[in-house]
Scaffold this motif. Sequence first.
Motif, PDB file in Angstrom:
ATOM      1  N   VAL B 239       0.836  -1.377   0.003  1.00 52.47           N
ATOM      2  CA  VAL B 239      -0.171   0.083  -0.093  1.00 52.47           C
ATOM      3  C   VAL B 239       0.922   1.378  -0.160  1.00 52.47           C
ATOM      4  O   VAL B 239       0.698   2.033  -0.736  1.00 52.47           O
ATOM      5  CB  VAL B 239      -0.920   0.153   1.316  1.00 52.47           C
ATOM      6  CG1 VAL B 239      -1.752   1.325   1.325  1.00 52.47           C
ATOM      7  CG2 VAL B 239      -1.864  -1.187   1.109  1.00 52.47           C
ATOM      8  N   PHE B 240       2.056   1.385   0.933  1.00 52.60           N
ATOM      9  CA  PHE B 240       2.709   2.349   0.995  1.00 52.60           C
ATOM     10  C   PHE B 240       3.372   2.832  -0.230  1.00 52.60           C
ATOM     11  O   PHE B 240       3.508   4.062  -0.682  1.00 52.60           O
ATOM     12  CB  PHE B 240       3.840   2.275   2.197  1.00 52.60           C
ATOM     13  CG  PHE B 240       4.427   3.575   2.716  1.00 52.60           C
ATOM     14  CD1 PHE B 240       3.934   4.337   3.152  1.00 52.60           C
ATOM     15  CD2 PHE B 240       5.837   3.493   2.030  1.00 52.60           C
ATOM     16  CE1 PHE B 240       4.577   5.697   3.605  1.00 52.60           C
ATOM     17  CE2 PHE B 240       6.667   4.617   2.417  1.00 52.60           C
ATOM     18  CZ  PHE B 240       5.923   5.530   3.129  1.00 52.60           C
ATOM     19  N   VAL B 241       4.113   1.874  -0.774  1.00 50.05           N
ATOM     20  CA  VAL B 241       4.883   2.362  -2.014  1.00 50.05           C
ATOM     21  C   VAL B 241       3.989   2.895  -3.155  1.00 50.05           C
ATOM     22  O   VAL B 241       4.483   4.002  -3.474  1.00 50.05           O
ATOM     23  CB  VAL B 241       5.933   0.975  -2.275  1.00 50.05           C
ATOM     24  CG1 VAL B 241       6.662   1.424  -3.531  1.00 50.05           C
ATOM     25  CG2 VAL B 241       6.679   0.869  -1.055  1.00 50.05           C
ATOM     26  N   PRO B 242       2.931   2.330  -3.664  1.00 46.41           N
ATOM     27  CA  PRO B 242       2.479   2.648  -4.761  1.00 46.41           C
ATOM     28  C   PRO B 242       1.723   4.113  -4.470  1.00 46.41           C
ATOM     29  O   PRO B 242       1.733   5.099  -5.224  1.00 46.41           O
ATOM     30  CB  PRO B 242       1.318   1.624  -5.220  1.00 46.41           C
ATOM     31  CG  PRO B 242       1.467   0.732  -4.105  1.00 46.41           C
ATOM     32  CD  PRO B 242       2.594   0.805  -3.361  1.00 46.41           C
ATOM     33  N   SER B 243       1.310   4.216  -3.094  1.00 41.60           N
ATOM     34  CA  SER B 243       0.777   5.407  -2.667  1.00 41.60           C
ATOM     35  C   SER B 243       1.731   6.933  -2.826  1.00 41.60           C
ATOM     36  O   SER B 243       1.304   7.503  -3.159  1.00 41.60           O
ATOM     37  CB  SER B 243       0.065   5.400  -1.002  1.00 41.60           C
ATOM     38  OG  SER B 243      -0.785   4.333  -0.981  1.00 41.60           O
ATOM     39  N   LEU B 244       2.997   6.156  -2.595  1.00 42.25           N
ATOM     40  CA  LEU B 244       3.933   7.335  -2.422  1.00 42.25           C
ATOM     41  C   LEU B 244       4.060   8.007  -3.960  1.00 42.25           C
ATOM     42  O   LEU B 244       4.440   9.016  -3.977  1.00 42.25           O
ATOM     43  CB  LEU B 244       5.233   6.650  -2.111  1.00 42.25           C
ATOM     44  CG  LEU B 244       6.270   7.531  -1.382  1.00 42.25           C
ATOM     45  CD1 LEU B 244       5.920   8.111  -0.048  1.00 42.25           C
ATOM     46  CD2 LEU B 244       7.367   6.690  -0.942  1.00 42.25           C
ATOM     47  N   GLY B 245       4.038   7.050  -4.865  1.00 43.34           N
ATOM     48  CA  GLY B 245       4.030   7.660  -6.171  1.00 43.34           C
ATOM     49  C   GLY B 245       2.956   7.793  -6.755  1.00 43.34           C
ATOM     50  O   GLY B 245       2.843   8.325  -8.199  1.00 43.34           O
ATOM     51  N   ALA B 246       1.611   7.944  -6.270  1.00 46.88           N
ATOM     52  CA  ALA B 246       0.417   8.061  -6.831  1.00 46.88           C
ATOM     53  C   ALA B 246       0.469   9.373  -7.630  1.00 46.88           C
ATOM     54  O   ALA B 246       0.668  10.377  -6.984  1.00 46.88           O
ATOM     55  CB  ALA B 246      -0.376   7.650  -6.000  1.00 46.88           C
ATOM     56  N   PHE B 247      -0.273   9.468  -8.607  1.00 45.59           N
ATOM     57  CA  PHE B 247      -0.378  10.768  -9.156  1.00 45.59           C
ATOM     58  C   PHE B 247      -2.072  10.964  -9.646  1.00 45.59           C
ATOM     59  O   PHE B 247      -2.456  11.991  -9.889  1.00 45.59           O
ATOM     60  CB  PHE B 247       0.476  11.311 -10.277  1.00 45.59           C
ATOM     61  CG  PHE B 247       0.517  10.631 -11.421  1.00 45.59           C
ATOM     62  CD1 PHE B 247       1.493   9.445 -11.394  1.00 45.59           C
ATOM     63  CD2 PHE B 247      -0.126  10.730 -12.638  1.00 45.59           C
ATOM     64  CE1 PHE B 247       1.568   8.880 -12.549  1.00 45.59           C
ATOM     65  CE2 PHE B 247      -0.273  10.124 -13.658  1.00 45.59           C
ATOM     66  CZ  PHE B 247       0.665   9.012 -13.735  1.00 45.59           C
ATOM     67  N   LEU B 248      -2.608   9.796  -9.735  1.00 46.20           N
ATOM     68  CA  LEU B 248      -4.052   9.983 -10.184  1.00 46.20           C
ATOM     69  C   LEU B 248      -4.769  10.632  -9.220  1.00 46.20           C
ATOM     70  O   LEU B 248      -5.692  11.681  -9.661  1.00 46.20           O
ATOM     71  CB  LEU B 248      -4.554   8.670 -10.557  1.00 46.20           C
ATOM     72  CG  LEU B 248      -4.435   8.036 -11.951  1.00 46.20           C
ATOM     73  CD1 LEU B 248      -5.172   6.753 -12.195  1.00 46.20           C
ATOM     74  CD2 LEU B 248      -4.887   9.210 -13.006  1.00 46.20           C
ATOM     75  N   ALA B 249      -4.882  10.062  -8.143  1.00 46.54           N
ATOM     76  CA  ALA B 249      -5.493  10.672  -6.826  1.00 46.54           C
ATOM     77  C   ALA B 249      -5.541  12.072  -6.485  1.00 46.54           C
ATOM     78  O   ALA B 249      -6.418  12.817  -6.505  1.00 46.54           O
ATOM     79  CB  ALA B 249      -5.624   9.755  -5.767  1.00 46.54           C
TER      80      ALA B 249
END
Lengths: 344, 306
Positions: B239-249
Motif C-alpha cells: 500500500v505504502f510504496v504505490p501510494s507514495l508515487g500516486a498521481f491519479l488521486a
Amino acid sequence: MKKLIKLGVAALTLSMAANIASAEGKLSIYHWFEYIPQELLDKFSAQYGVEVTMDTFDSNEAMLASLKAGKMGSYDVAVPGDYMVEIMAGDGMLDTFTKAEMPNHGNIMDQWVNVGFDMGRKSSIPYQWGSTSFSVNRDDYKGDINTLAIVFDPPAELQGKINVLDSQGELLALASMYLGIPQCTTDRDQLKALNELLQNAKPHWASFGSDIAKDVLVSGDASVGMIWSGFSAKAREEGANVEYAFPKEGYVVWMDNVVLLKDAPNRDNALKFMNFLLEPENAAAVTNYAAYTAGVKGTEPHLSDAVANSPESNPPASPVGEFVQACSQEVQTVYDTIWTNLKK
Amino acid sequence: MANLPKTTSKGSAKTYDGLGIPLILPAWIIIGFFLVIPVAMMLVYSFLTKEFRGGVIWEFSIGAYDQFFFYRGLFGDSPPTIEWTYIGIFWRSIWQAGLATFFCLLIGFPTAWFIATRTGPNKTIWLFLITIPYWVNLLIRTISMKFLIRDNGPLNEFFLSLGLISEPLHIINTNFAVQLGLFYSYLPFMVLPIYAAVERYNFALSEAAADLYASQTVTLTQVILPTVKPGIIAGCILVFVPSLGAFLAPDLLGGAKNFMIGSLIEEQFKGAAGNWPFGAAASMILLSLVLIVLTFYARSQTKDQI
C-alpha cells in the motif's frame, strides 16, 4: 460460446482484410486530445487510401518532451501552438516543404502567412486559432466579468470556485497582463510581483486542470474556469450557462499549426494530409467540431451557424489578444521557480 | 514460538533444485531489461546538466541534487539556504501514503481475518468479491469517485436528504479527498497478503493461549500478530510504496493544487520546466527512500527466522 468465438474470428479476419486493402500507405499524427473529428480522418483515409493512426497529448510541453524522448521519426505531423513551432524549429525538429508540394498553400489567410514563428509558412500550416481567457457561470455571478480580477483577485462569492488551466505559459501570461507588465520580463521587481500575485490568488482557486476545464463548468463544480475559447463554447452547448470574458487587461490568443516533422516516415502522406486540411471544407469541419476559427480562406459557407456566430469566436475590436511568448532561459528558470512555488 | 514442533511435513523443495535457473530466467531478463537499465539511465541523467526545454547535456553536474536541497532565492543568486519546498512535497506524500497505509490496515486486517476464517466455498466467494474492483481500470474508478463526492454529487445529496447536514460537505479538491482515493485504491493490496498469512495461521495456537489463561487481547498481541506479521508488513509495503508515487488521486481528487512526488517528477519531464536531470534526481531520492523502507523489512524478516 463457440459461436461467439467464430464470430470474433470472422470479424477479425474481415477487419484485417479491410486493413490490407487500405494499407497503401500510412500516416501517423501526434495531436491534441478532442481536436479533430473522426469523420474527417476517415474521409482522408478513404480519399487517399492511407491508414491513419493518431496519438494525443494535452500540452505543448508534453508533446515536446515526448518527441525529445525518442519519438522523433515515428510521427509524420504534429500540432504545436505558435510559440512551440518556434522552439521546435530552433531545435531542428521540423522539415520544410515548397509551395509546389503544397498546392493549397494559397488558401492560407493572408494574415497567417507571414507569422513570426514561421515566416512564409515553410514548415507549418495554420490549423485553428482561438483565445485563452476564462468563463463565468452567469447563474452564480451577475457582475462585470471583463476583468482578470475575476481570476486573480476574485470577489467573495467566487472564491474557492475557480479552476485554472494547468498551463504555465498561459497562466503567467494572463497574470502579467493583469499586473500590466510585459511577458517574460527580466525586471526583478516585476517578477517578484508576479510571484506574489499568484501566491495570493492560489487560496481562491479550487483546482488546476486542463482536460477537466470544460467538465467542471458543465457539472457546476466551478463557477469560473480559465479556458480556451472553443472549450467554453462547447461547455455552453452542453448546457452550462457560461459567458466567455474578453478582459480589459488583455487575453491570450494562440494558433495551433500542423507541422511537418523532421524524419517523418511518410513524408508524402504528411504533405497530402496538410494539403487536405487546407481545403476550406475540411478546415471548416474542424472548426465546426472544435469551435475555434480556421486560418483558411473560404470556410464561411461550410460553417454551422452556432459556430460562426459564437460569442467566443467573435472578440470585440479592443482589447486585442496577445500571443504567449517563449521566454529566454534566464527568465524561464525564474518562471519555473514561481510555478513550483505556486504548486508546492 | 520457534520451538513449537511443526504440525505437518511439507517434504523438501530440493526435489526441484535442477530446475532453478530455467524457472527464474524469464523474470530476470524482464526485470534486467525493463527495470535495471531504465533505473541506471535515470541515475546517470540525474548527474548530467539540464538542457533548456528538456533533454540533457552530457556534462557531469550535481546541479539537480543541489536544486533539491538548497534554495538560492527567486533569481538563483542569493546565498544558499536549505530548500524546504521539495522536502515539504516529499513529506506530504509520505504523510498521505502513511495515513493510507494505516487506514488500510485498520479496515484490511479485520476483513482479511473474516475471510480467512470462513469455511468451504464461502471463502472463495469473499475473495472473489475483493478482486471485483480490479475489473475496472483505476482511472475510471478514480473519476467515478470524483463524481460521487462532488459538492452536488450523490453523496452530498444523500446526506442532505437525510438531514444530516444542512449544506454540502466540501470534499472534492481537498487532501481528504486524496486520502480517500488512495485508501480506496489500495485497500485490496492490504487484504490479500494478510489473508494469506491468516490462512496459514494454526488456530490451535489460540486455543493453547486460551488454555494458558491468556486474555483475548494478549492472544492477539502476543500470539496472532507476531505470527501473521510477515503478511501485515507485506500488505503495508504494497500500500505504502504505490501510494507514495500516486498521481491519479492527487490530480483528479485533489485538484492538482499541490505537487505530490509523482506529479513533481512528471512536471520535470512533461511540464514547461523540462528539467530532466532534476526529475531524475527526485526519482533517485524517492527510490532511495523506498529502498530504505524495504531494507528495514528484509532485516525484520531475517530476524524472525533466527
